[in-house]
Design a protein around this motif. Structure first.
Motif, short mmCIF file in Angstrom:
data_model
loop_
_atom_site.label_atom_id
_atom_site.label_comp_id
_atom_site.label_asym_id
_atom_site.label_seq_id
_atom_site.Cartn_x
_atom_site.Cartn_y
_atom_site.Cartn_z
N ASP A 68 -1.62 7.26 -11.12
CA ASP A 68 -2.52 6.61 -12.07
C ASP A 68 -3.99 6.79 -11.68
OD1 ASP A 68 -0.44 5.69 -13.63
OD2 ASP A 68 -0.32 3.75 -12.61
N PHE A 69 -4.24 7.08 -10.41
CA PHE A 69 -5.63 7.23 -9.96
C PHE A 69 -6.20 8.55 -10.47
CE2 PHE A 69 -3.97 4.38 -6.58
CZ PHE A 69 -4.90 3.35 -6.71
N PRO A 70 -7.48 8.55 -10.84
CA PRO A 70 -8.11 9.82 -11.24
C PRO A 70 -8.17 10.78 -10.06
CG PRO A 70 -9.76 8.07 -11.04
CD PRO A 70 -8.42 7.42 -10.91
N PRO A 71 -8.29 12.08 -10.32
CA PRO A 71 -8.26 13.07 -9.24
C PRO A 71 -9.25 12.80 -8.10
CG PRO A 71 -8.15 14.15 -11.37
CD PRO A 71 -8.40 12.71 -11.65
N GLU A 72 -10.43 12.30 -8.45
CA GLU A 72 -11.45 12.08 -7.42
C GLU A 72 -11.09 10.94 -6.47
OE1 GLU A 72 -12.99 9.97 -11.20
OE2 GLU A 72 -11.91 11.80 -10.66
N LEU A 73 -10.11 10.09 -6.85
CA LEU A 73 -9.69 8.98 -6.00
C LEU A 73 -8.31 9.20 -5.39
CD1 LEU A 73 -10.80 5.91 -8.16
CD2 LEU A 73 -12.05 7.00 -6.29
N GLY A 74 -7.69 10.30 -5.75
CA GLY A 74 -6.31 10.53 -5.33
C GLY A 74 -6.08 10.52 -3.83
N GLU A 75 -7.10 10.96 -3.06
CA GLU A 75 -6.95 11.04 -1.61
C GLU A 75 -7.53 9.85 -0.88
OE1 GLU A 75 -5.20 13.45 -0.06
OE2 GLU A 75 -4.73 14.22 -2.06
N THR A 76 -8.20 8.95 -1.60
CA THR A 76 -8.91 7.87 -0.91
C THR A 76 -8.48 6.47 -1.34
OG1 THR A 76 -10.69 7.93 -2.57
CG2 THR A 76 -10.96 9.31 -0.59
N ALA A 77 -7.74 6.35 -2.45
CA ALA A 77 -7.38 5.03 -2.97
C ALA A 77 -5.89 4.76 -2.80
CB ALA A 77 -7.76 4.92 -4.45
N THR A 78 -5.55 3.48 -2.78
CA THR A 78 -4.15 3.05 -2.72
C THR A 78 -4.01 1.72 -3.43
OG1 THR A 78 -2.25 2.78 -1.25
CG2 THR A 78 -4.32 1.79 -0.53
N SER A 79 -2.82 1.16 -3.43
CA SER A 79 -2.58 -0.13 -4.08
C SER A 79 -1.59 -0.93 -3.25
CB SER A 79 -2.03 0.07 -5.49
OG SER A 79 -0.69 0.54 -5.45
N LEU A 80 -1.49 -2.22 -3.55
CA LEU A 80 -0.52 -3.06 -2.85
C LEU A 80 0.90 -2.57 -3.13
CD1 LEU A 80 -1.91 -6.67 -3.48
CD2 LEU A 80 -2.30 -5.17 -1.52
N ARG A 81 1.15 -2.12 -4.33
CA ARG A 81 2.49 -1.64 -4.68
C ARG A 81 2.86 -0.41 -3.85
NH1 ARG A 81 4.61 -0.28 -10.82
NH2 ARG A 81 6.71 0.36 -10.26
N ILE A 82 1.93 0.52 -3.71
CA ILE A 82 2.19 1.72 -2.92
C ILE A 82 2.47 1.36 -1.47
CG2 ILE A 82 1.16 3.85 -2.03
CD1 ILE A 82 -0.42 4.01 -4.69
N CYS A 83 1.65 0.45 -0.93
CA CYS A 83 1.77 0.10 0.48
C CYS A 83 2.91 -0.87 0.76
CB CYS A 83 0.46 -0.51 0.98
SG CYS A 83 -0.93 0.62 0.88
N GLY A 84 3.21 -1.74 -0.21
CA GLY A 84 4.22 -2.76 0.01
C GLY A 84 5.57 -2.44 -0.58
N SER A 85 5.66 -1.32 -1.32
CA SER A 85 6.92 -0.87 -1.91
C SER A 85 7.57 -1.95 -2.80
CB SER A 85 7.90 -0.44 -0.81
OG SER A 85 7.36 0.61 -0.05
N GLN A 86 6.73 -2.68 -3.52
CA GLN A 86 7.22 -3.67 -4.46
C GLN A 86 6.15 -3.96 -5.51
OE1 GLN A 86 7.19 -7.92 -3.16
NE2 GLN A 86 6.74 -7.09 -1.13
N THR A 87 6.57 -4.59 -6.60
CA THR A 87 5.63 -4.99 -7.64
C THR A 87 5.16 -6.41 -7.36
OG1 THR A 87 6.68 -3.56 -9.27
CG2 THR A 87 5.32 -5.36 -10.12
N PHE A 88 3.87 -6.64 -7.48
CA PHE A 88 3.28 -7.95 -7.17
C PHE A 88 2.84 -8.64 -8.46
CE2 PHE A 88 2.94 -5.60 -3.28
CZ PHE A 88 3.13 -6.55 -2.28
N HIS A 89 3.04 -9.95 -8.50
CA HIS A 89 2.58 -10.75 -9.63
C HIS A 89 1.08 -10.96 -9.48
CE1 HIS A 89 2.68 -14.67 -12.08
NE2 HIS A 89 2.72 -13.64 -12.90
#
Length: 332
Positions: free
Chosen positions: A223-244
């Motif tokens: 979902d991240f644009p190409p310019e953020l692909g190598e520098t951004a992350t999310s809680l879902r990516i890091c925590g392997s779950q969906t957060f409310h």
């Protein structure tokens, strides 16, 4: 403190008894309204995304929370005395939560007022950089603070917020969370959240301060644009779950209140020590970009005034209160 609505009372009661059926007669008696009115409120809650089962003989049973950001969701089990306890402006979409909160503050909104959205369409970071906040998978919020402190001490609030957000996210995902100067929040070396503090001064004191926070919550890597692909992350990516989303906001508000209260009562030294422990660039070689110059050196940490300590190649120790930093290749 904002008075809970009838709908909030119904939701709260169903939450507290979500493992059992609650009769319409019971809700009607508690709230002093008809069972027809109860049924209408249940219908509105369902429209907002709550899953509530109903039975003609048993009543109602709470099944699942709404996936959307709702005031009642944020209030539920929010353990704060100030933050989020005055007014919550839960917006479906807004250009900038900081700008919305600033206008409220200028009109006299109380300290602790919260503006929150899951869709910030013109979010910005430091130096007016755009902040990527995709609808439905990120959360952006701004708080109105009115600290009794000098304008020169106000930058400490942003650093205090960085410690608070890092602490909250660490509790949510169970992984180490770090801070990159000045207020970027990193997990596994990638940015998961950012903080922007903007203040209005009166003489040499703070009139109000708008503390803005943006968090990538359930954003997928693609979902991240190409310019953020190598520098951004999310809680879902890091925590392997969906957060409310509301749960993330509550955790951040509680951590922010604890750290903010500590700053006002105990001073900045404990915050500075915590910040230094989480510093993602201590001991690393960086370039610090300022308006008039760029300095290269090795980060030594942060002093008790909140300045970044940078030792250049001549051995001079710089105390930097405002700078953008770039990690040099190799990092040492």
């Amino acid at each position: 403190m904002k008075t809970p609505s009838t709908r909030d009372h119904i939701l709260q009661h169903l939450w507290q008894h979500q493992d059992q059926w609650v009769s319409g007669e019971e809700l009607s008696g508690q709230l002093g309204i008809s069972r027809t009115a109860i049924n209408k409120h249940i219908g509105h809650l369902r429209s907002a995304g709550y899953t509530i089962e109903s039975s003609p003989k048993k009543g109602y049973q709470f099944r699942a929370a709404s996936p959307h950001l709702l005031t009642s969701e944020i209030h539920h089990n929010l353990h704060t005395r100030l933050l989020g306890q005055e007014e919550i402006y839960c917006l479906e979409s807004v250009e900038s939560t900081n700008e919305y909160a600033r206008k409220l503050a200028m009109d006299g909104a109380a300290e602790g007022t919260l503006v929150v959205t899951g869709n910030q369409v013109q979010g910005r970071g430091r130096r007016q950089r755009p902040w990527f906040s995709p609808s439905g998978s990120s959360v952006s919020f701004s708080l109105i603070l009115r600290p009794r402190m000098s304008a020169s001490d106000a930058p400490r609030i942003a650093q205090t917020a960085a410690v608070a957000i890092a602490t909250a996210l660490e509790g949510l995902i169970g992984k180490s969370v770090h801070i990159k100067w000045p207020n970027d929040i990193l997990i596994d070396g990638r940015k998961v959240a950012g903080i922007l503090a903007e203040m209005s001064t009166e003489m040499d004191s703070v009139e109000f301060l708008i503390l803005g926070v943006g968090i990538n919550v359930n954003t997928d890597a693609n979902d991240f644009p190409p310019e953020l692909g190598e520098t951004a992350t999310s809680l879902r990516i890091c925590g392997s779950q969906t957060f409310h989303l509301a749960s993330v906001v509550r955790a951040c508000l509680e951590s922010l209140e604890q750290c903010y209260s500590g700053l006002l009562s105990e001073g900045f030294a404990p915050i500075a020590a915590n910040w230094s422990r989480r510093c993602a660039i201590e001991g690393k070689r960086i370039q610090a970009h300022m308006v008039e110059r760029t300095i290269e050196g090795v980060v030594q940490g942060m002093d008790h005034d909140g300045a970044l300590l940078l030792k250049d190649d001549t051995g001079h120790l710089w105390h930097l209160l405002a700078a953008d930093v770039t990690l040099k290749p190799g990092g040492k």
